[in-house]
Design a protein around this motif. Structure first.
Motif, PDB file in Angstrom:
ATOM      1  N   GLU A 107       0.841  -1.193   0.000  1.00  0.00           N
ATOM      2  CA  GLU A 107       0.000   0.000   0.000  1.00  0.00           C
ATOM      3  C   GLU A 107       0.875   1.243   0.000  1.00  0.00           C
ATOM      4  O   GLU A 107       1.825   1.350   0.782  1.00  0.00           O
ATOM      5  N   LEU A 108       0.582   2.180  -0.882  1.00  0.00           N
ATOM      6  CA  LEU A 108       1.304   3.446  -0.945  1.00  0.00           C
ATOM      7  C   LEU A 108       0.693   4.457   0.013  1.00  0.00           C
ATOM      8  O   LEU A 108      -0.509   4.437   0.270  1.00  0.00           O
ATOM      9  N   ASP A 109       1.533   5.344   0.517  1.00  0.00           N
ATOM     10  CA  ASP A 109       1.070   6.567   1.164  1.00  0.00           C
ATOM     11  C   ASP A 109       1.459   7.715   0.247  1.00  0.00           C
ATOM     12  O   ASP A 109       2.648   7.904  -0.053  1.00  0.00           O
ATOM     13  N   VAL A 110       0.477   8.481  -0.223  1.00  0.00           N
ATOM     14  CA  VAL A 110       0.719   9.538  -1.208  1.00  0.00           C
ATOM     15  C   VAL A 110       0.173  10.859  -0.676  1.00  0.00           C
ATOM     16  O   VAL A 110      -0.989  10.931  -0.251  1.00  0.00           O
ATOM     17  N   TRP A 111       1.015  11.899  -0.692  1.00  0.00           N
ATOM     18  CA  TRP A 111       0.615  13.241  -0.270  1.00  0.00           C
ATOM     19  C   TRP A 111       0.756  14.187  -1.458  1.00  0.00           C
ATOM     20  O   TRP A 111       1.773  14.187  -2.157  1.00  0.00           O
ATOM     21  N   PHE A 112      -0.269  14.996  -1.678  1.00  0.00           N
ATOM     22  CA  PHE A 112      -0.267  15.971  -2.780  1.00  0.00           C
ATOM     23  C   PHE A 112      -0.267  17.387  -2.193  1.00  0.00           C
ATOM     24  O   PHE A 112      -1.115  17.706  -1.354  1.00  0.00           O
ATOM     25  N   THR A 113       0.664  18.213  -2.644  1.00  0.00           N
ATOM     26  CA  THR A 113       0.703  19.631  -2.285  1.00  0.00           C
ATOM     27  C   THR A 113       0.679  20.439  -3.574  1.00  0.00           C
ATOM     28  O   THR A 113       1.580  20.293  -4.418  1.00  0.00           O
ATOM     29  N   ASN A 114      -0.339  21.284  -3.753  1.00  0.00           N
ATOM     30  CA  ASN A 114      -0.532  21.974  -5.035  1.00  0.00           C
ATOM     31  C   ASN A 114      -0.837  23.454  -4.824  1.00  0.00           C
ATOM     32  O   ASN A 114      -1.453  23.838  -3.822  1.00  0.00           O
ATOM     33  N   PHE A 115      -0.424  24.251  -5.821  1.00  0.00           N
ATOM     34  CA  PHE A 115      -0.794  25.660  -5.899  1.00  0.00           C
ATOM     35  C   PHE A 115      -1.430  25.895  -7.264  1.00  0.00           C
ATOM     36  O   PHE A 115      -0.882  25.472  -8.286  1.00  0.00           O
ATOM     37  N   GLU A 131      -8.974  25.558 -14.183  1.00  0.00           N
ATOM     38  CA  GLU A 131      -7.855  25.783 -13.281  1.00  0.00           C
ATOM     39  C   GLU A 131      -6.622  25.053 -13.779  1.00  0.00           C
ATOM     40  O   GLU A 131      -6.708  24.045 -14.482  1.00  0.00           O
ATOM     41  N   VAL A 132      -5.453  25.583 -13.430  1.00  0.00           N
ATOM     42  CA  VAL A 132      -4.176  24.956 -13.742  1.00  0.00           C
ATOM     43  C   VAL A 132      -3.293  25.108 -12.516  1.00  0.00           C
ATOM     44  O   VAL A 132      -3.369  26.123 -11.803  1.00  0.00           O
ATOM     45  N   GLY A 133      -2.487  24.094 -12.242  1.00  0.00           N
ATOM     46  CA  GLY A 133      -1.685  24.143 -11.027  1.00  0.00           C
ATOM     47  C   GLY A 133      -0.369  23.419 -11.165  1.00  0.00           C
ATOM     48  O   GLY A 133      -0.116  22.700 -12.143  1.00  0.00           O
ATOM     49  N   TYR A 134       0.457  23.631 -10.166  1.00  0.00           N
ATOM     50  CA  TYR A 134       1.776  22.993 -10.102  1.00  0.00           C
ATOM     51  C   TYR A 134       2.002  22.578  -8.653  1.00  0.00           C
ATOM     52  O   TYR A 134       1.589  23.290  -7.724  1.00  0.00           O
ATOM     53  N   GLY A 135       2.652  21.436  -8.452  1.00  0.00           N
ATOM     54  CA  GLY A 135       2.867  21.002  -7.083  1.00  0.00           C
ATOM     55  C   GLY A 135       3.812  19.834  -6.976  1.00  0.00           C
ATOM     56  O   GLY A 135       4.547  19.495  -7.912  1.00  0.00           O
ATOM     57  N   TRP A 136       3.771  19.205  -5.810  1.00  0.00           N
ATOM     58  CA  TRP A 136       4.665  18.109  -5.490  1.00  0.00           C
ATOM     59  C   TRP A 136       3.855  16.911  -5.001  1.00  0.00           C
ATOM     60  O   TRP A 136       2.886  17.065  -4.250  1.00  0.00           O
TER      61      TRP A 136
END
Length: 222
Positions: A107-115, A131-136
């Motif tokens: 099982e993966l743990d995935v975190w998304f941080t976006n602007f 909308e358009v965004g960029y993140g990690w």
């Protein structure tokens, strides 16, 4: 008389579309729920990763510069199941048969941080938007990376205790986001959004991961 509630319900979108949004200079804070698509990733030398679809949830904040333009930041989390296959290089000294493949079901743990930058097409309570965004995107495989370290200590309740700690394979990569949706300013203090988007994640040693997402956001406006 029985048809009156139905008529009122069907007229709500038209009423909302005619109302002024009054978004300029306001802030929003809310929660989001989204359904992420499953994807298959082909890596180098026959390695592959099959990630199942999974629900994700998170939080976001947004500033409405005017009735049309807004800037947002969000954080969300998901834990999809995955199946990874790793073909081993042939090595006679290991005593392994040829074409040996290691399979990992975890099982993966995935975190998304976006602007994101958001554009509302109309200055009404009900409006489509893009909308358009960029993140990690930070991913933890939950697979042990190297030997474990063991530490011991005295606990005031349980006495002398020991536990093992270990690192896992993890990585952080960049993502680009695209989305379309419908926004409804239900009142001066509440907002509802329905949306569809695509997340394009840059992977170093395989083709990019492209995931579809469907979601619903609820926000408090102040």
């Amino acid at each position: 008389m029985r048809t009156l509630p139905l008529v009122l319900l069907l007229s709500l979108p038209a009423v909302a579309a005619a109302q002024s949004a009054d978004r300029e200079g306001t802030w929003e804070a809310g929660i989001k729920l989204m359904d992420m698509s499953g994807e298959f990733i082909q890596g180098e030398r026959g390695a592959s990763l099959d990630v199942e679809g999974e629900l994700a949830w998170g939080f976001f904040g947004q500033y409405n510069l005017n009735e049309h333009l807004a800037f947002a930041g969000e954080f969300s989390w998901s834990d999809p199941d995955y199946l990874a296959r790793f073909p081993l290089d042939p090595n006679p000294g290991q005593g392994l048969p040829p074409n040996t493949v290691i399979t990992v079901d975890a099982e993966l743990d995935v975190w998304f941080t976006n602007f994101k930058v958001v554009y509302n097409f109309m200055d009404r309570a009900l409006t489509p938007y893009v909308e358009v965004g960029y993140g990690w995107t930070s991913v933890d495989s939950n697979i042990q990376d190297g030997p474990a370290d063991t530490g011991c200590w005295w606990d005031p309740w349980w006495g002398y205790m020991c536990a093992s700690f270990y690192d896992t394979y993890s990585n952080t990569v960049t993502s680009v986001l695209y989305g379309v949706g419908i926004r409804w300013d239900m009142s001066d203090t509440s907002v509802l959004k329905l949306w569809y988007g695509e997340r394009d994640t840059d992977l170093d040693r395989s083709e990019n991961l492209k995931q579809d997402a469907y979601g619903i956001d609820f926000a408090w406006k102040f």
